[in-house]
Design a protein around this motif. Sequence first.
Motif, PDB file in Angstrom:
ATOM      1  N   ILE A 264       0.830  -1.212   0.000  1.00  0.00           N
ATOM      2  CA  ILE A 264       0.000   0.000   0.000  1.00  0.00           C
ATOM      3  C   ILE A 264       0.860   1.255   0.000  1.00  0.00           C
ATOM      4  CG2 ILE A 264      -1.635   1.348   1.378  1.00  0.00           C
ATOM      5  CD1 ILE A 264      -2.834  -1.328   2.316  1.00  0.00           C
ATOM      6  N   LEU A 265       1.902   1.271   0.816  1.00  0.00           N
ATOM      7  CA  LEU A 265       2.763   2.447   0.911  1.00  0.00           C
ATOM      8  C   LEU A 265       3.508   2.713  -0.397  1.00  0.00           C
ATOM      9  CD1 LEU A 265       4.281   2.015   4.502  1.00  0.00           C
ATOM     10  CD2 LEU A 265       2.594   3.708   3.750  1.00  0.00           C
ATOM     11  N   ILE A 266       4.091   1.669  -0.982  1.00  0.00           N
ATOM     12  CA  ILE A 266       4.858   1.845  -2.221  1.00  0.00           C
ATOM     13  C   ILE A 266       3.936   2.243  -3.363  1.00  0.00           C
ATOM     14  CG2 ILE A 266       6.328   0.693  -3.926  1.00  0.00           C
ATOM     15  CD1 ILE A 266       7.285  -1.139  -1.634  1.00  0.00           C
ATOM     16  N   THR A 267       2.788   1.572  -3.452  1.00  0.00           N
ATOM     17  CA  THR A 267       1.834   1.886  -4.518  1.00  0.00           C
ATOM     18  C   THR A 267       1.318   3.313  -4.389  1.00  0.00           C
ATOM     19  OG1 THR A 267       1.148  -0.441  -4.621  1.00  0.00           O
ATOM     20  CG2 THR A 267      -0.314   1.188  -5.624  1.00  0.00           C
ATOM     21  N   SER A 268       1.018   3.718  -3.173  1.00  0.00           N
ATOM     22  CA  SER A 268       0.518   5.080  -2.949  1.00  0.00           C
ATOM     23  C   SER A 268       1.535   6.119  -3.375  1.00  0.00           C
ATOM     24  CB  SER A 268       0.166   5.270  -1.467  1.00  0.00           C
ATOM     25  OG  SER A 268      -0.858   4.378  -1.065  1.00  0.00           O
ATOM     26  N   ALA A 269       2.800   5.856  -3.086  1.00  0.00           N
ATOM     27  CA  ALA A 269       3.854   6.796  -3.479  1.00  0.00           C
ATOM     28  C   ALA A 269       3.966   6.884  -5.004  1.00  0.00           C
ATOM     29  CB  ALA A 269       5.185   6.359  -2.875  1.00  0.00           C
ATOM     30  N   LEU A 270       3.859   5.741  -5.684  1.00  0.00           N
ATOM     31  CA  LEU A 270       3.985   5.725  -7.136  1.00  0.00           C
ATOM     32  C   LEU A 270       2.795   6.372  -7.827  1.00  0.00           C
ATOM     33  CD1 LEU A 270       5.404   2.111  -7.637  1.00  0.00           C
ATOM     34  CD2 LEU A 270       6.645   4.270  -7.908  1.00  0.00           C
ATOM     35  N   LEU A 271       1.624   6.265  -7.219  1.00  0.00           N
ATOM     36  CA  LEU A 271       0.409   6.812  -7.832  1.00  0.00           C
ATOM     37  C   LEU A 271       0.076   8.215  -7.344  1.00  0.00           C
ATOM     38  CD1 LEU A 271      -1.952   3.668  -7.727  1.00  0.00           C
ATOM     39  CD2 LEU A 271      -0.535   4.488  -9.629  1.00  0.00           C
ATOM     40  N   PHE A 272       0.869   8.746  -6.433  1.00  0.00           N
ATOM     41  CA  PHE A 272       0.565  10.041  -5.835  1.00  0.00           C
ATOM     42  C   PHE A 272       0.339  11.157  -6.853  1.00  0.00           C
ATOM     43  CE2 PHE A 272       2.031  14.127  -4.052  1.00  0.00           C
ATOM     44  CZ  PHE A 272       1.057  14.300  -3.078  1.00  0.00           C
ATOM     45  N   PRO A 273       1.131  11.259  -7.927  1.00  0.00           N
ATOM     46  CA  PRO A 273       0.892  12.357  -8.890  1.00  0.00           C
ATOM     47  C   PRO A 273      -0.505  12.347  -9.501  1.00  0.00           C
ATOM     48  CG  PRO A 273       3.054  11.391  -9.246  1.00  0.00           C
ATOM     49  CD  PRO A 273       2.346  10.504  -8.259  1.00  0.00           C
TER      50      PRO A 273
END
Length: 446
Positions: A264-273
Motif C-alpha cells: 500500500i505504501l509503495i503503490t501510494s507513493a507511485l500513484l501520488f501524482p
Amino acid sequence: MPHQRDVKAGYTFSFIFIASIFSVHYLVTRDISFTLGIVYTVAFASYIWISYVEKLNWKMILCVGVIARLLLIGGVPNLSDDFYRFLWDGSILNEGVSPYLYTPIELPSNISITNQEFLLSHLNSTAYYSVYTPLHQLILSQATSLSNDVLTQVNAIRVFFILGDVASFYLLKTMIKSRNMHLLSVLFLNPLLIMEGVGNLHVEVLTITLVLWFLYLLRYQKFLLSSVPIAVAIGLKLTPALLLPAIAWKNRWNPGMVWSLLVILITSALLFPMSIGESFRHIQESLSLYQKTFEFNASFYYVFREIGYWNKGYNIIATLGPTLSSATALFILALVFWGTWKKVPGAELMLFSWTIYLMLSTTVHPWYMLPLLPLAISAGYSYPVIWTFTVFFSYFGYTSEGYDTPFGWILAEYSIVYGILIYEIIKRILPNLTGTPTDLTVEHSL
C-alpha cells in the motif's frame, strides 16, 4: 540422423515463425481480416510446434525471440493506434505539464508539443483525460525526449520493452524445472506477446516482468521483499492489484499484514501524482466513462447486455458496467476465501482472479490477457496460451470504415477458451478426489 532432422525442423519452424511475425507487422493491415488471420495462425502454429514438439534449447529460444523482436524496429505499430496517445502524453510531460490536466482538444494554445498536429490527427481519444499511470508516463516521457522523430520515439520504447522481455526470460529460466525448459518458449516466443508488446507498445510486457520477479521472490521465500515488484506492477498498470487478495489473505497474519502495508505504501507513493489537484477528478471521470461506455470483445457482458435490451429496450452498459465491476470484486474475494480453505495453491488463485476479471469485463483487448501467461505457466494451465490465439479473432471486426463487432468469431473465441478451462479444472479435480497429487510445472512457494 533423426537428430539432424530435428535440428533442421527446429530451424525451419523458427524461420517460419519469424517470417510470420514480420509479415503481420509490415505487410498486413488489420482491416484485411482473412490474410491477417492466416498469417497469425501460421505464426501461432509455428510457436506451438517449437514449444511443445521441437522443444528447442534455451539459447535457441532466446535467439529466435530476440531476432523476432528486433525485426519490428523498422516500422510503427500497425494493429493498434494507442501509441499516438502514448507519444502525446510523453510529449506533454516533457513540457512540464501534467497529462492528467487536459484532454488533447482542451490543451491551451500557449502549450505546444513536438508533432502536435500530426499526433492530434491520429488520436483515438481526443476527448478523454489520460489514464496511464505516472510510472508509465515516465517511460513515455523519456522515450519522447530523445528525438522529434516519431519512429525513433517508438523504437526507444521498444528497446525498453525488449529489455523487459529478456529479463522475463531469465527470471522464468531460474524457476522452471530442468525437464520443462521448453516452457521458456511458451512465454518468450508467444506471438501475441511479441506483436502487442514490442510491436504495438503495450506496457503489459513490463507487467509480466514484474509479476515474474514477484513470483521469483516468492519461490525463494523472500516474502516481504516480494511486496516491491507487485507494488511497482500496480504503479505501472493498475490491474495487478487483482493479485493482492490471493496473497494477502493466504498470509493474512504476520507477515501478511506487514506485506500488505508495504504494498500500500509503495503503490501510494507511485500513484501520488494522479491525486494532485484536478488530476484525480479527471482520472475518475475517464475511468467512469471507460466503465460505462466502452465495450469490446467481451463475453458474459454481451449476454447480460442482450437481456437488458429485451427488458429495457436500450443498452444498459451505464449501469451494467459498474455492476460487473462490483461482481468481479465479490467473486474474487469469494474465490480467495474458498481457495484458502481448500488449500488451493496461490498461483492458481492469482490466475483465476485475473481470469474472473477478464470474464466479467466490458472491454477485453488482446493485450489484456498477456499477464495471464506467467501465472498460467506457474500454475500449470494451458487455457491462457490458447486464449492468446483465439483473442486475435477480435481483430477480424476491423474494416476500412471502422469496427463492426464480429460476434460469430467472439462466440468461437470464448467457446474454445471456456471449454479448455472447464476441461483443465475437471482434470485437476479428479486426481484430487482420488488422492493423486498434481504436478505443477514451476516450483514455487506461495
